[in-house]
Structure formats: C-alpha cells, structure tokens
Design a protein around this motif. Structure first.
Motif, short mmCIF file in Angstrom:
data_model
loop_
_atom_site.label_atom_id
_atom_site.label_comp_id
_atom_site.label_asym_id
_atom_site.label_seq_id
_atom_site.Cartn_x
_atom_site.Cartn_y
_atom_site.Cartn_z
N GLY A 51 0.81 -1.21 0.00
CA GLY A 51 0.00 0.00 0.00
C GLY A 51 0.84 1.26 0.00
N LEU A 52 0.32 2.30 -0.63
CA LEU A 52 0.98 3.60 -0.66
C LEU A 52 0.67 4.37 0.61
CD1 LEU A 52 0.11 4.48 -4.37
CD2 LEU A 52 2.32 3.72 -3.48
N LEU A 53 1.63 5.19 1.06
CA LEU A 53 1.49 5.93 2.31
C LEU A 53 1.32 7.43 2.12
CD1 LEU A 53 4.16 4.19 4.59
CD2 LEU A 53 1.75 3.63 4.30
N SER A 54 1.99 8.01 1.14
CA SER A 54 1.96 9.47 1.00
C SER A 54 0.67 9.90 0.32
CB SER A 54 3.16 9.95 0.20
OG SER A 54 3.09 9.50 -1.14
N ALA A 55 0.18 11.09 0.70
CA ALA A 55 -1.04 11.62 0.10
C ALA A 55 -0.85 11.85 -1.40
CB ALA A 55 -1.43 12.93 0.79
N GLU A 56 0.35 12.30 -1.79
CA GLU A 56 0.60 12.56 -3.20
C GLU A 56 0.53 11.28 -4.03
OE1 GLU A 56 3.86 15.00 -0.97
OE2 GLU A 56 2.52 13.28 -0.56
N ALA A 57 1.15 10.21 -3.52
CA ALA A 57 1.15 8.96 -4.26
C ALA A 57 -0.24 8.34 -4.31
CB ALA A 57 2.15 7.98 -3.65
N ARG A 58 -1.01 8.52 -3.26
CA ARG A 58 -2.34 7.91 -3.21
C ARG A 58 -3.30 8.54 -4.22
NH1 ARG A 58 -3.55 4.28 0.60
NH2 ARG A 58 -5.78 4.82 0.50
N GLU A 59 -2.92 9.65 -4.81
CA GLU A 59 -3.72 10.21 -5.89
C GLU A 59 -3.65 9.34 -7.14
OE1 GLU A 59 -2.66 14.25 -6.62
OE2 GLU A 59 -3.21 14.93 -4.60
N THR A 60 -2.62 8.46 -7.23
CA THR A 60 -2.50 7.54 -8.37
C THR A 60 -3.24 6.23 -8.13
OG1 THR A 60 -0.49 6.40 -7.63
CG2 THR A 60 -0.20 8.48 -8.82
N GLY A 61 -3.59 5.93 -6.89
CA GLY A 61 -4.23 4.67 -6.56
C GLY A 61 -3.85 4.23 -5.16
N LEU A 187 16.10 -1.72 3.37
CA LEU A 187 14.65 -1.92 3.43
C LEU A 187 14.09 -2.43 2.10
CD1 LEU A 187 12.25 -1.50 5.39
CD2 LEU A 187 12.02 0.80 4.44
N ASP A 188 13.51 -3.62 2.13
CA ASP A 188 12.74 -4.12 0.99
C ASP A 188 11.32 -3.55 1.03
OD1 ASP A 188 14.34 -5.93 -0.66
OD2 ASP A 188 14.56 -7.13 1.15
N GLN A 189 10.53 -3.93 0.02
CA GLN A 189 9.21 -3.34 -0.14
C GLN A 189 8.15 -4.44 -0.06
OE1 GLN A 189 9.66 -0.05 -0.68
NE2 GLN A 189 7.53 0.61 -0.76
N ASN A 190 7.67 -4.70 1.14
CA ASN A 190 6.50 -5.55 1.32
C ASN A 190 5.90 -5.28 2.70
OD1 ASN A 190 8.10 -6.97 3.14
ND2 ASN A 190 7.93 -8.93 2.12
N ARG A 191 4.75 -5.82 2.95
CA ARG A 191 4.01 -5.46 4.17
C ARG A 191 4.76 -5.83 5.44
NH1 ARG A 191 0.17 -7.27 0.52
NH2 ARG A 191 -1.54 -5.83 0.05
N ARG A 192 5.52 -6.90 5.42
CA ARG A 192 6.26 -7.32 6.62
C ARG A 192 7.22 -6.24 7.08
NH1 ARG A 192 8.23 -7.65 10.74
NH2 ARG A 192 9.57 -9.27 11.63
N ARG A 193 7.72 -5.42 6.15
CA ARG A 193 8.75 -4.43 6.50
C ARG A 193 8.16 -3.14 7.08
NH1 ARG A 193 10.42 -9.16 4.38
NH2 ARG A 193 12.67 -9.22 4.17
N TYR A 194 6.85 -3.01 7.13
CA TYR A 194 6.29 -1.75 7.62
C TYR A 194 6.38 -1.66 9.14
CZ TYR A 194 3.47 2.17 8.82
OH TYR A 194 3.07 3.37 9.36
N ASP A 195 6.89 -0.53 9.60
CA ASP A 195 6.93 -0.22 11.03
C ASP A 195 7.11 1.29 11.16
OD1 ASP A 195 6.84 -0.61 13.74
OD2 ASP A 195 8.79 -1.59 13.92
N THR A 196 6.93 1.79 12.37
CA THR A 196 7.11 3.20 12.67
C THR A 196 8.29 3.35 13.63
OG1 THR A 196 5.77 3.28 14.67
CG2 THR A 196 4.60 3.40 12.55
#
Length: 494
Positions: A51-61, A187-196
């Motif tokens: 999933g996309l996080l930034s507001a700008e990117a979410r304008e694309t989907g 950092l790779d790009q998948n859901r497992r890698r998401y954290d704050t």
C-alpha cells in the motif's frame, strides 16, 4: 523523529536519513512521482501490492502497482530486478519473486502497448550453483526440505532427481530515479517491513531499518552498477571499483565440482569496514541484523587492542527473526547463532568494558516469557546495516556483518565521508533509539559509549514503561542451548 533534510529547488532531499518504512516509503513514493525519464531498481523483495502511504502517491491509486502504472503512462521507463531464490531451500522467497512477475504482468495488461513496453521486471537467480560434492553432502537435508514443501511449491525438476542448489542471492536494496536521486539501505518493499519509529505494534510486526535518499554523483554511480551487475555476476564483464557505491559481488566457480561457495570478485563492503575499524580513534558505532563474520570480529578486536581509547556501540536484535517469531530450530539457524556467539566473545574479550552491546525492546511488559522477549519486554526486530566511526566515515546499505553478505550475495552500500551527512546520520540513529534529543555527552565520540552503557544498564532494572529509550543489554546466552558449531563448514553459508 526524522532530522530535517536539506532540499534542493526540485523539492527532493539533498540527503535524508529515513528510519523505518513510515519515513522511507513516502519519501521513495515522492521520488518516483518526480521521475521524468527512468526508474531503475534492484531489491531482494518487492511486492507491488504494498500500500501507498503518502497523500501525493495515493492520488494515483492504492498500491505500488498503481504508482508504477502512473509513471509508465507519463512516459517513464521502469526497470526492476528482484532476487529469485533456490526453489527448494528458499521456496517461500522463490514464490514471492514469481508473485512479483505476476503483478508486473497485471500492470502491463491494464496499459496501452507502448506504455506496457516501458516496464521491465526480472526475477534474477544468481548463476552460482553448488558443485556435485556439496550437493551430495547436503542431499539428506535438501530432500527432507523438499518432502515438506506443499506440492504447489515443489519445482517440477525436483520430482526426477536431486535438485540443484543455488546458494547465492541478490540482497541489495537500491533504486535510482533519473540517474539523479538515489534510494539505498536495508529496506525491501512488502508489508512485513512496515513499522514506525515508535515500534508500537506486536513484536512479530516490528522492523527497524534505515534507508537514505539523496541527490548527487552517487546516484549516477549507483545507476551504472544497476545497469551492469547482472553482466558482472555472469562474468561477461569485469566490474570496476566503486567510489561512492561499495559492493559485494561473486561469480560462479569454473570446474567447482567440490565447491559450495561462489568466487568473490568484489568485497568492497568488507574492506571498508576493516579499514574504518583500523582508522577509528574514539568510537565505532554499528547497527546490524547479524554479527557472524569472524573476519569482522577479528577486525574489531584488533582495532580495540591497538587503541585503548577506542570504544564500541553495537546494536543487535535479541534473536534472529526466524528463531524469535517462527520457532526455527533447523541446523542453519543453530549454526548462525553459534557463529554470532563466537564473534561476540571475540569482540567482548578485546573491548572489555569499552563495548556497549545492546538490543531494542518495546517499553511495555510482555504478556509472557517467549523467545521474542528480552528483559521482560517484547523485542523490536532490527534489520539495519549501518556503520559510523568517529565523525569521519559512515556506510549504510544492505550488507549484514556475516560471511554471506561480505563474500557471497550481491550487496550495495553508500560510503559517506562528508561530515555534515555523517552528523545527520548519527543524530537520526541515536534519536531513534533514545526517542529524545540527547545531551552532548551521548553524541561525542569520546564519551558516547560510556553514556549509552550507563543508561542501558539502568534500563535493565527499570520498569519497561519507565525506561529511557528502547535499548537494554544484549544477552549473548539467550537460547544458547540451540547454538550448534559445525567444524569444517564455511561460515559464509549463513
């Protein structure tokens, strides 16, 4: 949490330190949105449904597939290489690479032909294979693994004989936009890698990592590496030494019927670590997923013995991810734990009280004692790969401090010598662990290790909610009963 990055007139960071996916992914998304002509990238894993996080990117989907499709529609060429893996010994990772290829096909299906033609996604299997002797030696382990695989994951060729072994992978995580903007780290790009940066979620979902985003000549050098690394590992060209981008590269051995290992052709990352240890005057700071390399351990120990004023801050996860969260007790995990215990013993013997070795945990009491706890709290899984010495040198990339990253897998790291960038990196990493602005004594190379050591020791006896920051002493004996030395086996395999 993030240090304020310097920005140029295009709104892109001149140098940004991005701690965890919460900071890194939106910055990466914005860089992709700014692409004019090309995006080239190589990751170990890249799930285009992330999933996309930034507001700008979410304008694309909603997902990275939407973001990439938008770039293709506006005329940007996109080239992505993900690592493929041994289909028996790393079947879930092999399946993940195939999913990325399927996702790329779905993107193309939704585009006009001229737009679809701009997308290139490759799942690249490193060409090095184990020779016949190690294949036979490992055959009981391989066949046992094969029998446990669900039929849908079994490679068809494995039904008729002993499978090939592919022991090497492309482990780098690097992207370049328009040959001007570089995104590099662990950092790779998948859901497992998401954290704050607060790591306020269940332990098995935590993921501490560091990525850098910058503009400059480093981007052009990284793009040149991405253009050629598959040719390099296939031995179709001789790689040139990197200036800003430091690498590990290996190639297949010729007539290597006896060999499990590939032939190392570049070990720049290992060389930079050893040179940095040797020249450090007051402080070596390391964040690493593993410390298993005897070469690195001896390099640290030698530096400590030569310089009585030198101290060490080393941040490690409490346990390997698969041991802590998945209950893995297979031989590879046990051997890796034994190697790390030996490396830590070497380092501790040389540094003594000058070594501050810590692991991150959450500031709350664990519901029960489990492998995923330390000092009564849920662990925070650490995946970062960062080195800083004094105020003079830093290295951030994809390589762990194990033989595999130093000698086998394709790795990439950014060498940093500008003192303003080193200072920004050091402050961001320190603030991440302490969750506050720190006094000068905690940041000065001559006093930092002592300050960190005292506060970390105090955290061991404080109630979790009263701790300062996220660090407690690392316990090298945690689950020591699992450690299994393998005399005669290469340490580079894990």
């Amino acid at each position: 949490m993030q240090q304020n990055p310097q920005r140029d007139d295009l709104g892109c960071p001149e140098f940004a330190v991005l701690v965890t996916a919460e900071q890194a992914w939106p910055a990466f998304e914005r860089a992709v949105l700014q692409a004019r002509t090309e995006i080239t990238a190589s990751f170990r894993l890249f799930d285009l449904s992330t999933g996309l996080l930034s507001a700008e990117a979410r304008e694309t989907g909603d997902t990275w597939a939407d973001l990439i499709a938008a770039a293709l529609r506006r005329g940007v060429n996109v080239r992505l290489v993900v690592s493929d893996f041994d289909p028996v010994m790393a079947a879930p990772l092999h399946a993940a690479a195939q999913r990325t290829l399927d996702q790329a096909r779905e993107i193309r299906d939704g585009l006009a032909p001229e737009e679809a033609a701009r997308l290139s996604v490759t799942a690249a299997l490193h060409p090095a294979r184990a020779g016949i002797l190690p294949r036979l030696a490992f055959s009981p382990f391989v066949l046992r693994k094969l029998r446990k695989l669900p039929r849908r994951l079994r490679p068809s060729a494995a039904e008729t004989g002993l499978p090939q072994l592919y022991p090497v992978s492309h482990h780098q995580k690097v992207a370049v936009v328009d040959r001007e903007t570089l995104y590099i780290g662990g950092l790779d790009q998948n859901r497992r890698r998401y954290d704050t940066p607060d790591h306020d979620q269940p332990a098995f979902k935590t993921w501490a990592d560091v990525q850098l985003l910058l503009r400059g000549p480093e981007a052009e050098e990284a793009a040149a590496h991405l253009d050629c690394f598959l040719e390099d590992v296939a031995q179709r060209r001789t790689p040139l030494e990197g200036r800003h981008i430091r690498r590990t590269l290996s190639v297949p051995r010729r007539a290597g019927f006896w060999a499990l290992s590939p032939k190392t052709v570049l070990r720049e990352i290992e060389e930079d670590h050893l040179a940095a240890f040797a020249s450090a005057k007051r402080l070596i700071y390391l964040e690493t997923q593993f410390l298993r390399s005897s070469v690195i351990a001896r390099g640290l120990a030698g530096a400590a013995r030569r310089n009585p004023d030198l101290s060490l801050i080393l941040i490690l996860p409490a346990l390997p991810e698969d041991v802590a969260f998945d209950g893995n007790q297979e031989l590879d995990a046990r051997y890796g734990m034994a190697l790390q215990a030996e490396a830590l013993e070497t380092v501790n013997a040389a540094f003594g009280s000058r070594a501050c070795i810590a692991s991150p945990v959450q500031r709350r009491m664990a519901a029960r004692d489990a492998p995923s706890t330390l000092a009564g709290s849920p662990m925070i899984y650490l995946h970062s790969k960062a080195l800083i010495t004094d105020r003079d040198f830093a290295l951030v990339g994809s390589a762990n401090l194990n033989g595999r990253s130093m000698r086998w897998d394709t790795e990439a790291a950014l060498r940093i010598t500008r003192q303003d960038r080193i200072a920004r990196l050091w402050q961001a990493l320190a603030r991440h662990w302490w969750q506050e602005d720190l006094p000068a004594a905690a940041l000065e190379p001559g006093s930092a290790a002592d300050w960190w050591q005292q506060e970390i020791q105090r955290n061991q006896v404080r109630r979790p909610e009263a701790r300062r920051g996220l660090l407690v002493p690392h316990d090298p004996d945690r689950m020591a009963e699992l450690q299994q030395p393998l005399p005669g086996a290469t340490e580079d395999i894990v």
